[in-house]
Every structure is written in C-alpha cells, then in structure tokens.
Design a protein around this motif. Structure first.
Motif, mmCIF file in Angstrom:
data_model
loop_
_atom_site.group_PDB
_atom_site.id
_atom_site.type_symbol
_atom_site.label_atom_id
_atom_site.label_comp_id
_atom_site.label_asym_id
_atom_site.label_seq_id
_atom_site.Cartn_x
_atom_site.Cartn_y
_atom_site.Cartn_z
ATOM 1 N N SER A 175 1.289 -46.586 -0.296
ATOM 2 C CA SER A 175 2.162 -46.326 0.844
ATOM 3 C C SER A 175 2.636 -44.874 0.819
ATOM 4 C CB SER A 175 3.363 -47.278 0.776
ATOM 5 O OG SER A 175 4.277 -46.969 1.790
ATOM 6 N N GLY A 176 2.457 -44.191 1.939
ATOM 7 C CA GLY A 176 2.896 -42.804 2.030
ATOM 8 C C GLY A 176 1.840 -41.784 1.657
ATOM 9 N N ALA A 177 0.706 -42.253 1.150
ATOM 10 C CA ALA A 177 -0.340 -41.318 0.732
ATOM 11 C C ALA A 177 -1.341 -41.096 1.859
ATOM 12 C CB ALA A 177 -1.063 -41.867 -0.500
ATOM 13 N N GLY A 178 -2.086 -40.013 1.784
ATOM 14 C CA GLY A 178 -3.117 -39.718 2.767
ATOM 15 C C GLY A 178 -4.324 -40.630 2.589
ATOM 16 N N THR A 179 -5.089 -40.763 3.661
ATOM 17 C CA THR A 179 -6.244 -41.665 3.606
ATOM 18 C C THR A 179 -7.539 -40.926 3.323
ATOM 19 O OG1 THR A 179 -6.503 -41.447 5.988
ATOM 20 C CG2 THR A 179 -5.182 -43.307 5.203
ATOM 21 N N ASP A 180 -7.476 -39.624 3.169
ATOM 22 C CA ASP A 180 -8.702 -38.870 2.940
ATOM 23 C C ASP A 180 -9.193 -39.062 1.513
ATOM 24 O OD1 ASP A 180 -6.310 -37.436 2.216
ATOM 25 O OD2 ASP A 180 -7.557 -35.703 1.788
ATOM 26 N N GLY A 181 -10.436 -38.701 1.312
ATOM 27 C CA GLY A 181 -10.997 -38.776 -0.027
ATOM 28 C C GLY A 181 -11.309 -40.196 -0.455
ATOM 29 N N LEU A 182 -11.388 -40.385 -1.753
ATOM 30 C CA LEU A 182 -11.764 -41.665 -2.342
ATOM 31 C C LEU A 182 -10.637 -42.127 -3.247
ATOM 32 C CD1 LEU A 182 -15.338 -40.499 -3.453
ATOM 33 C CD2 LEU A 182 -14.742 -41.687 -1.339
ATOM 34 N N TRP A 183 -10.167 -43.330 -3.004
ATOM 35 C CA TRP A 183 -9.074 -43.877 -3.818
ATOM 36 C C TRP A 183 -9.644 -44.873 -4.822
ATOM 37 C CZ3 TRP A 183 -4.085 -42.366 -4.166
ATOM 38 C CH2 TRP A 183 -3.625 -41.479 -3.181
ATOM 39 N N ILE A 184 -9.203 -44.720 -6.062
ATOM 40 C CA ILE A 184 -9.741 -45.517 -7.157
ATOM 41 C C ILE A 184 -8.590 -46.074 -7.984
ATOM 42 C CG2 ILE A 184 -11.289 -45.465 -9.169
ATOM 43 C CD1 ILE A 184 -11.758 -42.470 -7.710
ATOM 44 N N GLN A 185 -8.802 -47.257 -8.511
ATOM 45 C CA GLN A 185 -7.838 -47.803 -9.465
ATOM 46 C C GLN A 185 -8.042 -47.124 -10.807
ATOM 47 O OE1 GLN A 185 -5.321 -50.502 -8.917
ATOM 48 N NE2 GLN A 185 -4.783 -49.073 -10.546
ATOM 49 N N GLY A 186 -7.029 -46.384 -11.238
ATOM 50 C CA GLY A 186 -7.124 -45.672 -12.507
ATOM 51 C C GLY A 186 -6.517 -46.474 -13.642
ATOM 52 N N PRO A 187 -6.467 -45.884 -14.824
ATOM 53 C CA PRO A 187 -5.935 -46.586 -15.989
ATOM 54 C C PRO A 187 -4.449 -46.903 -15.825
ATOM 55 C CG PRO A 187 -7.058 -44.552 -16.610
ATOM 56 C CD PRO A 187 -6.931 -44.536 -15.137
ATOM 57 N N ASP A 188 -4.018 -47.978 -16.444
ATOM 58 C CA ASP A 188 -2.596 -48.354 -16.473
ATOM 59 C C ASP A 188 -2.027 -48.567 -15.078
ATOM 60 O OD1 ASP A 188 -1.922 -47.925 -19.498
ATOM 61 O OD2 ASP A 188 -2.985 -46.107 -18.893
ATOM 62 N N GLY A 189 -2.889 -48.929 -14.120
ATOM 63 C CA GLY A 189 -2.419 -49.205 -12.770
ATOM 64 C C GLY A 189 -2.187 -47.976 -11.914
ATOM 65 N N LEU A 190 -2.582 -46.814 -12.388
ATOM 66 C CA LEU A 190 -2.363 -45.585 -11.617
ATOM 67 C C LEU A 190 -3.365 -45.480 -10.465
ATOM 68 C CD1 LEU A 190 -0.955 -42.821 -11.281
ATOM 69 C CD2 LEU A 190 -2.654 -41.876 -12.866
ATOM 70 N N ALA A 191 -2.860 -45.193 -9.277
ATOM 71 C CA ALA A 191 -3.736 -44.926 -8.135
ATOM 72 C C ALA A 191 -4.220 -43.484 -8.234
ATOM 73 C CB ALA A 191 -2.974 -45.146 -6.834
#
Ligand SMILES: [Fe+2]
Length: 229
Positions: free
Chosen positions: A101-117
């Motif tokens: 929520s609140g982030a831009g939609t550009d690029g590629l979003w991935i689930q990172g370690p420890d739940g980090l977006a």
C-alpha cells in the motif's frame, strides 16, 4: 569487458539500493534525527524524503506508520535487464507480489527474505562506481586522526553507501540477494553477518545482513568528506 562490447550481459545484478521506505510513528522525530545526521530532509506528499545536499537522488522516504519498521526496498536495475529479470525471477522461483500500500506499481515486485517487499525498478545507477573521496590528516603530525568534538565540522553525507538489514536467517537471506538479486559476497562471519556488494560497482557492501529475530533496518550509512562544511 569481453565479447559483450561493454554491455552488461551476461551479468545480471542490481546496481543500487535505489530507495528504502521506512515507517515511523512521528515524522518530526525522524526529521530531527536525519537532519542532525546531515541529510536534506524534505516534505514530499506527506512523507519525509531524504536527500544528500548537492545530489539529485532521493535515497529514502520516511512515512507515518504505527510502529517503526522497514516497509519496502527498491533496488535499481538497468533498463536493458528488465526483461531478463522477468525470466530470471521465474527461473529462480521468486514469488511475485502486489506492491505494498502506497508504493508505485512500476517494476517488478518480489517477496524478499523475512517478509520484506522488494521492488526491482529501472533506475540510474546511484551507487558509487569508484572509491569515495578520502581525506586524512598526516600521520606524522603528532595529532590524532579525529578532531575533538568542539572542532568537528558538520557531517554532510555524499550518497547512500549501504544499508544493514536484520534477518532471522542470514544464510537464506544471503542466498536470495546472491541468486535472485545478483549481489556478491564481500565478507561474512559464520551465519551471523554477511556483507554484499554489486558486481556493477559499489562500496564494500551495498546490503549487509545481520542475525536477529526478524526483519529490521539496523542502519543506513553514507560516505562523508571530513572537511565538508
Ligand atoms: Fe555500516
């Protein structure tokens, strides 16, 4: 360079921490902290945007949140690498996610370690491609290298050098940043801490990982000129 004629291929790696976004309960406390740190903290659309004086890049945003926490991390990639990253993420089995929520939609979003977006987005390289300027007093001057507090001049960071993230599993997080993001290990101590750099050029570490109970932002750090007023 080899047969690739100066292109980035076949190297596939993020080149910068383009921005980190951190939530805090009180933006005014954050403004005081980051201004004291020597950053240019500006109001932008309800957030506190962090710049270094004399540099156009926005390194971070601080936004209001119920608790202090790292909300997401945007990593910079070259435009030529975007399509290749799509294939690479699929091959690595990386989980694609919707933007927070609140982030831009550009690029590629991935689930990172420890739940980090984590967002991969096309950006100009903002990490240093050469060592930062350094200035030391002469060793033979019979004085300490550090000035007394009363003579210390205000710090003015030049750029974001690195961030250090907490992780519940440093080895697993390291593998993510190596295998999926393309960073390389600079140094580590067991499974307690790991320092990672970009093969496109960065300081000794662009991202470091330290063992803790879960995700967190330990610190962000920038290079300074000691004599900068
Ligand atoms: Fe550091």
């Amino acid at each position: 360079m080899t047969q690739n004629q100066g292109k980035h291929e076949p190297l596939l790696a993020v080149h910068s921490v383009d921005e980190f976004v951190f939530g805090v309960p009180d933006l005014e406390v954050a403004r005081h902290f980051y201004s004291s740190f020597g950053l240019d903290a500006r109001d932008e659309r309800g957030a506190l945007a962090l710049y270094t004086f004399g540099h156009p890049h926005r390194w971070a945003r601080i936004v209001r949140a119920d608790t202090k926490r790292l909300l997401w991390l945007s990593l910079g990639i070259y435009a030529d690498d975007l399509a290749r990253y799509e294939e690479h993420l699929a091959a690595q089995g990386a989980e694609r996610i919707a933007p927070p929520s609140g982030a831009g939609t550009d690029g590629l979003w991935i689930q990172g370690p420890d739940g980090l977006a984590v967002q991969l987005r096309v950006a100009e390289k903002s990490s240093p491609s050469q060592p930062s300027p350094r200035e030391f007093p002469p060793e033979s001057a019979n004085v300490g290298r550090s000035p007394s507090r009363s003579k210390a001049q205000a710090a003015r960071p030049l750029y974001l050098s690195h961030i250090l993230l907490f992780s519940a599993d440093v080895d697993s997080a390291r593998r993510f940043y190596e295998d999926v993001m393309g960073l390389r290990l600079s140094d580590k101590s067991g499974s307690v801490i790991a320092f990672m750099h970009s093969p496109h050029g960065s300081d000794h570490h662009l991202i470091a990982l330290a063992k803790s109970e879960g995700l967190g932002l330990h610190h962000s750090s920038g290079a300074c000129l000691p004599s900068t007023p």
